[in-house]
Design an enzyme around this catalytic site. Structure first.
Site, PDB file in Angstrom:
ATOM      1  N   THR A 164       0.842  -1.203   0.000  1.00 24.45           N
ATOM      2  CA  THR A 164       0.000   0.000   0.000  1.00 24.45           C
ATOM      3  C   THR A 164       0.875   1.249   0.000  1.00 24.45           C
ATOM      4  O   THR A 164       0.517   2.270  -0.601  1.00 24.45           O
ATOM      5  CB  THR A 164      -0.937  -0.003   1.234  1.00 24.45           C
ATOM      6  OG1 THR A 164      -1.489  -1.317   1.388  1.00 24.45           O
ATOM      7  CG2 THR A 164      -2.083   0.976   1.056  1.00 24.45           C
ATOM      8  N   GLU A 218       9.559   0.322  11.652  1.00 23.60           N
ATOM      9  CA  GLU A 218       8.294   1.058  11.498  1.00 23.60           C
ATOM     10  C   GLU A 218       7.869   1.669  12.828  1.00 23.60           C
ATOM     11  O   GLU A 218       7.408   2.806  12.879  1.00 23.60           O
ATOM     12  CB  GLU A 218       7.199   0.124  10.973  1.00 23.60           C
ATOM     13  CG  GLU A 218       7.398  -0.235   9.508  1.00 23.60           C
ATOM     14  CD  GLU A 218       6.432  -1.299   9.008  1.00 23.60           C
ATOM     15  OE1 GLU A 218       6.270  -1.396   7.787  1.00 23.60           O
ATOM     16  OE2 GLU A 218       5.859  -2.034   9.817  1.00 23.60           O
ATOM     17  N   GLY A 253       3.448  -7.585   8.745  1.00 22.28           N
ATOM     18  CA  GLY A 253       3.293  -8.622   7.718  1.00 22.28           C
ATOM     19  C   GLY A 253       4.473  -8.614   6.756  1.00 22.28           C
ATOM     20  O   GLY A 253       4.895  -9.661   6.264  1.00 22.28           O
ATOM     21  N   GLY A 254       5.034  -7.439   6.509  1.00 21.53           N
ATOM     22  CA  GLY A 254       6.187  -7.310   5.605  1.00 21.53           C
ATOM     23  C   GLY A 254       7.512  -7.416   6.339  1.00 21.53           C
ATOM     24  O   GLY A 254       8.576  -7.255   5.731  1.00 21.53           O
ATOM     25  N   GLY A 291       1.334   1.356   6.052  1.00 24.87           N
ATOM     26  CA  GLY A 291       0.196   0.448   5.912  1.00 24.87           C
ATOM     27  C   GLY A 291      -0.060  -0.288   7.218  1.00 24.87           C
ATOM     28  O   GLY A 291       0.564  -0.005   8.249  1.00 24.87           O
TER      29      GLY A 291
END
Ligand code: 5RP
Length: 222
Positions: free
Chosen positions: A28, A102, A95-96, A81
């Site tokens: 995203t 982050e 998830g990534g 995202g």
């Protein structure tokens, strides 16, 4: 993809000359970075910080000036995202695999703007297995301790080897089922010595932009 692009393009509208912007990670955020790249090519003057090697490489290819995180005084906002967003805007991320950077970048930002498609909006967090970053040393023991919190941790693999984060750590994907008290679980996870960070982002979100398949986007109301 249209929904992700719609959310990404809406978030770009917040950027102004002179800002320092955090770039998240994932499919995203990719169209967001591309849209920022187009604006920079048209003359927008910003600095950016990336949350992963992947996002940094894409940003550099597009001519977005990337500064080292150590040079950052304050980030005006970060766009990232999420894997799940609950009605209180608590998130599951990672998830990534970029959850640690982050979270560090989001914490250093005045605002965290989350961009998602409607499939990410959930009543309770936890259907998506919670990513937990752990140090490789003693990970079997860490896994046992995670199990005692009521989940089924699975070591994330890539090409038949443990997946390695940008920080050289492993990820345990922990299927908890409904997480009714994310703040409490976050505290319990931090008490396990081998856990470096987890993908619960509790009370960090300033805005949620939701993209629709018809190419429109809206700001989520709490
Ligand atoms: C990466 C993340 C991503 O933001 C999250 O996994 C959502 O990714 P996508 O936009 O590809 O669905 O937390 O660590």
């Amino acid at each position: 993809m249209e929904a992700k692009r719609a959310a990404a393009e809406r978030a770009v509208e917040w950027i102004r000359d002179g800002m320092t912007v955090g770039l998240g990670t994932g499919s995203t955020v990719q169209p967001f970075i591309q849209a920022v790249g187009r604006k920079v090519a048209e003359g927008l003057a910003i600095k950016a910080v990336a949350t992963s090697v992947r996002s940094e490489e894409l940003a550099r290819e597009l001519g977005i000036p990337i500064i080292p995180f150590s040079d950052v005084e304050e980030i005006d906002f970060t766009v990232d995202g999420a894997d799940e967003v609950d009605p209180a805007w608590h998130l599951i991320k990672g998830g990534g695999g970029a959850l640690l950077r982050e979270k560090i970048v989001a914490d250093a930002s005045k605002r965290l703007i989350v961009i998602v498609d409607e499939s990410k909006l959930v009543r309770h967090l936890g259907k998506f297995p919670l990513p937990v970053e752990v140090v490789p040393f003693g990970f079997e023991l860490t896994r046992r301790k995670l199990t005692r919190l009521g989940c089924e941790p699975k070591l994330r693999m890539a090409d038949s080897r443990p997946y390695l984060t940008d920080n050289g750590n492993y990820i345990m994907d922990c299927a908890f089922g409904d997480i009714l008290q994310p703040g409490r679980l976050a505290e319990e996870l931090h008490r396990i010595p081998g856990v470096v960070e987890h993908g619960l982002f509790v009370g960090m979100t300033a805005e949620v932009v939701v993209g629709r398949a018809d190419g429109t986007a809206y700001l989520l109301e709490r």
